[in-house]
Scaffold this motif. Structure first.
Motif, PDB file in Angstrom:
ATOM      1  N   GLU A  15     -22.191  22.944  79.217  1.00 63.46           N
ATOM      2  CA  GLU A  15     -23.522  22.357  79.037  1.00 63.46           C
ATOM      3  C   GLU A  15     -24.361  23.156  78.046  1.00 63.46           C
ATOM      4  O   GLU A  15     -25.040  22.575  77.192  1.00 63.46           O
ATOM      5  CB  GLU A  15     -24.244  22.273  80.386  1.00 63.46           C
ATOM      6  CG  GLU A  15     -23.704  21.176  81.267  1.00 63.46           C
ATOM      7  CD  GLU A  15     -24.442  21.051  82.595  1.00 63.46           C
ATOM      8  OE1 GLU A  15     -24.098  20.123  83.338  1.00 63.46           O
ATOM      9  OE2 GLU A  15     -25.329  21.884  82.882  1.00 63.46           O
ATOM     10  N   GLU A  16     -24.317  24.469  78.149  1.00 61.70           N
ATOM     11  CA  GLU A  16     -25.122  25.277  77.223  1.00 61.70           C
ATOM     12  C   GLU A  16     -24.559  25.184  75.803  1.00 61.70           C
ATOM     13  O   GLU A  16     -25.319  25.139  74.830  1.00 61.70           O
ATOM     14  CB  GLU A  16     -25.199  26.732  77.687  1.00 61.70           C
ATOM     15  CG  GLU A  16     -25.878  26.934  79.038  1.00 61.70           C
ATOM     16  CD  GLU A  16     -27.270  26.316  79.158  1.00 61.70           C
ATOM     17  OE1 GLU A  16     -27.892  25.947  78.139  1.00 61.70           O
ATOM     18  OE2 GLU A  16     -27.737  26.176  80.301  1.00 61.70           O
ATOM     19  N   LEU A  17     -23.243  25.139  75.689  1.00 57.17           N
ATOM     20  CA  LEU A  17     -22.632  24.965  74.364  1.00 57.17           C
ATOM     21  C   LEU A  17     -23.024  23.614  73.771  1.00 57.17           C
ATOM     22  O   LEU A  17     -23.352  23.512  72.581  1.00 57.17           O
ATOM     23  CB  LEU A  17     -21.104  25.091  74.481  1.00 57.17           C
ATOM     24  CG  LEU A  17     -20.327  25.128  73.185  1.00 57.17           C
ATOM     25  CD1 LEU A  17     -20.717  26.326  72.324  1.00 57.17           C
ATOM     26  CD2 LEU A  17     -18.830  25.170  73.492  1.00 57.17           C
ATOM     27  N   ALA A  18     -23.031  22.580  74.604  1.00 57.89           N
ATOM     28  CA  ALA A  18     -23.450  21.247  74.147  1.00 57.89           C
ATOM     29  C   ALA A  18     -24.920  21.258  73.726  1.00 57.89           C
ATOM     30  O   ALA A  18     -25.295  20.592  72.747  1.00 57.89           O
ATOM     31  CB  ALA A  18     -23.221  20.217  75.249  1.00 57.89           C
ATOM     32  N   ASP A  19     -25.748  22.002  74.440  1.00 57.88           N
ATOM     33  CA  ASP A  19     -27.166  22.106  74.060  1.00 57.88           C
ATOM     34  C   ASP A  19     -27.311  22.729  72.668  1.00 57.88           C
ATOM     35  O   ASP A  19     -28.131  22.284  71.859  1.00 57.88           O
ATOM     36  CB  ASP A  19     -27.939  22.971  75.074  1.00 57.88           C
ATOM     37  CG  ASP A  19     -28.212  22.253  76.390  1.00 57.88           C
ATOM     38  OD1 ASP A  19     -28.108  21.005  76.444  1.00 57.88           O
ATOM     39  OD2 ASP A  19     -28.537  22.949  77.374  1.00 57.88           O
ATOM     40  N   VAL A  20     -26.513  23.761  72.392  1.00 63.26           N
ATOM     41  CA  VAL A  20     -26.546  24.382  71.059  1.00 63.26           C
ATOM     42  C   VAL A  20     -26.138  23.364  70.009  1.00 63.26           C
ATOM     43  O   VAL A  20     -26.814  23.186  68.984  1.00 63.26           O
ATOM     44  CB  VAL A  20     -25.611  25.619  70.991  1.00 63.26           C
ATOM     45  CG1 VAL A  20     -25.530  26.157  69.559  1.00 63.26           C
ATOM     46  CG2 VAL A  20     -26.084  26.712  71.944  1.00 63.26           C
ATOM     47  N   THR A  30     -32.772  29.299  71.540  1.00 61.99           N
ATOM     48  CA  THR A  30     -32.976  29.308  72.992  1.00 61.99           C
ATOM     49  C   THR A  30     -31.710  28.897  73.724  1.00 61.99           C
ATOM     50  O   THR A  30     -31.296  29.533  74.702  1.00 61.99           O
ATOM     51  CB  THR A  30     -34.137  28.357  73.361  1.00 61.99           C
ATOM     52  OG1 THR A  30     -35.308  28.778  72.675  1.00 61.99           O
ATOM     53  CG2 THR A  30     -34.391  28.363  74.851  1.00 61.99           C
ATOM     54  N   GLU A  31     -31.077  27.840  73.250  1.00 62.13           N
ATOM     55  CA  GLU A  31     -29.863  27.364  73.923  1.00 62.13           C
ATOM     56  C   GLU A  31     -28.709  28.358  73.738  1.00 62.13           C
ATOM     57  O   GLU A  31     -27.911  28.558  74.656  1.00 62.13           O
ATOM     58  CB  GLU A  31     -29.483  25.970  73.426  1.00 62.13           C
ATOM     59  CG  GLU A  31     -30.521  24.894  73.709  1.00 62.13           C
ATOM     60  CD  GLU A  31     -30.858  24.706  75.189  1.00 62.13           C
ATOM     61  OE1 GLU A  31     -30.084  25.143  76.059  1.00 62.13           O
ATOM     62  OE2 GLU A  31     -31.914  24.110  75.474  1.00 62.13           O
ATOM     63  N   ALA A  32     -28.640  29.002  72.557  1.00 61.94           N
ATOM     64  CA  ALA A  32     -27.608  30.027  72.341  1.00 61.94           C
ATOM     65  C   ALA A  32     -27.810  31.185  73.313  1.00 61.94           C
ATOM     66  O   ALA A  32     -26.842  31.752  73.837  1.00 61.94           O
ATOM     67  CB  ALA A  32     -27.634  30.520  70.897  1.00 61.94           C
ATOM     68  N   ASN A  33     -29.064  31.512  73.579  1.00 60.57           N
ATOM     69  CA  ASN A  33     -29.344  32.597  74.521  1.00 60.57           C
ATOM     70  C   ASN A  33     -29.071  32.189  75.967  1.00 60.57           C
ATOM     71  O   ASN A  33     -28.695  33.026  76.777  1.00 60.57           O
ATOM     72  CB  ASN A  33     -30.771  33.098  74.342  1.00 60.57           C
ATOM     73  CG  ASN A  33     -30.852  34.034  73.156  1.00 60.57           C
ATOM     74  OD1 ASN A  33     -30.341  35.133  73.205  1.00 60.57           O
ATOM     75  ND2 ASN A  33     -31.442  33.570  72.066  1.00 60.57           N
ATOM     76  N   GLU A  34     -29.246  30.911  76.278  1.00 61.23           N
ATOM     77  CA  GLU A  34     -28.875  30.442  77.618  1.00 61.23           C
ATOM     78  C   GLU A  34     -27.359  30.552  77.806  1.00 61.23           C
ATOM     79  O   GLU A  34     -26.881  30.913  78.888  1.00 61.23           O
ATOM     80  CB  GLU A  34     -29.352  28.993  77.830  1.00 61.23           C
ATOM     81  CG  GLU A  34     -30.859  28.920  77.990  1.00 61.23           C
ATOM     82  CD  GLU A  34     -31.387  27.500  78.142  1.00 61.23           C
ATOM     83  OE1 GLU A  34     -30.591  26.545  78.245  1.00 61.23           O
ATOM     84  OE2 GLU A  34     -32.619  27.340  78.153  1.00 61.23           O
ATOM     85  N   LEU A  35     -26.612  30.286  76.747  1.00 61.50           N
ATOM     86  CA  LEU A  35     -25.153  30.470  76.800  1.00 61.50           C
ATOM     87  C   LEU A  35     -24.819  31.950  76.981  1.00 61.50           C
ATOM     88  O   LEU A  35     -24.006  32.324  77.834  1.00 61.50           O
ATOM     89  CB  LEU A  35     -24.514  29.926  75.506  1.00 61.50           C
ATOM     90  CG  LEU A  35     -23.020  30.120  75.346  1.00 61.50           C
ATOM     91  CD1 LEU A  35     -22.235  29.387  76.428  1.00 61.50           C
ATOM     92  CD2 LEU A  35     -22.581  29.629  73.964  1.00 61.50           C
TER      93      LEU A  35
HETATM   94 MG   LIG Z   1     -29.655  24.712  78.037  1.00 63.99          MG
END
Ligand SMILES: [Mg+2]
Length: 119
Positions: free
Chosen positions: A69-74, A37-42
């Protein structure tokens, strides 16, 4: 800039989740969903952007922050997945790079973006 070790990063994630009593929710499936999910947000940040627009995102502070932020989430979910399932990331990465080095010999892969089975 500080260079953290994987252990230090993992300890940060473990402490964050521990304080919130989240171990009960962090099974392999849901953590893998988190990675995806986070990779897809990126990925979504770059949707419909041409090459010039994509690189421009890194120069615009708000957009750059969003990418970070999205990279950090991944990374958070990768570290958490490994921590909860006793996977040593350094070993896993080294082993995978060794395998990839055999699949992508420098003589064949240098300057190429072909998949290993297309050589
Ligand atoms: Mg995110």
């Amino acid at each position: 800039m500080t260079d953290y070790t994987i252990k230090e990063l993992t300890d940060m994630v473990r402490a964050f989740c521990g304080e919130r009593d989240w171990d009960q929710f962090h099974n392999p499936k849901d953590l893998a969903i988190g990675i995806s999910t986070e990779a897809n947000e990126l990925l979504d940040i770059f949707r419909f952007k041409n090459a010039e627009e994509m690189m421009g995102l890194f120069k615009e502070p708000k957009q750059r922050e969003h990418i970070e932020e999205e990279l950090a989430d991944v990374l958070f979910f990768v570290l958490r997945f490994a921590q909860m399932n006793n996977i040593e990331l350094k070993h896993a990465l080294e082993t995978k790079i060794e395998k990839n080095a055999k699949k992508y010999p420098v003589e064949q892969a240098k300057g190429q973006n072909k998949k290993y089975n297309e050589f």
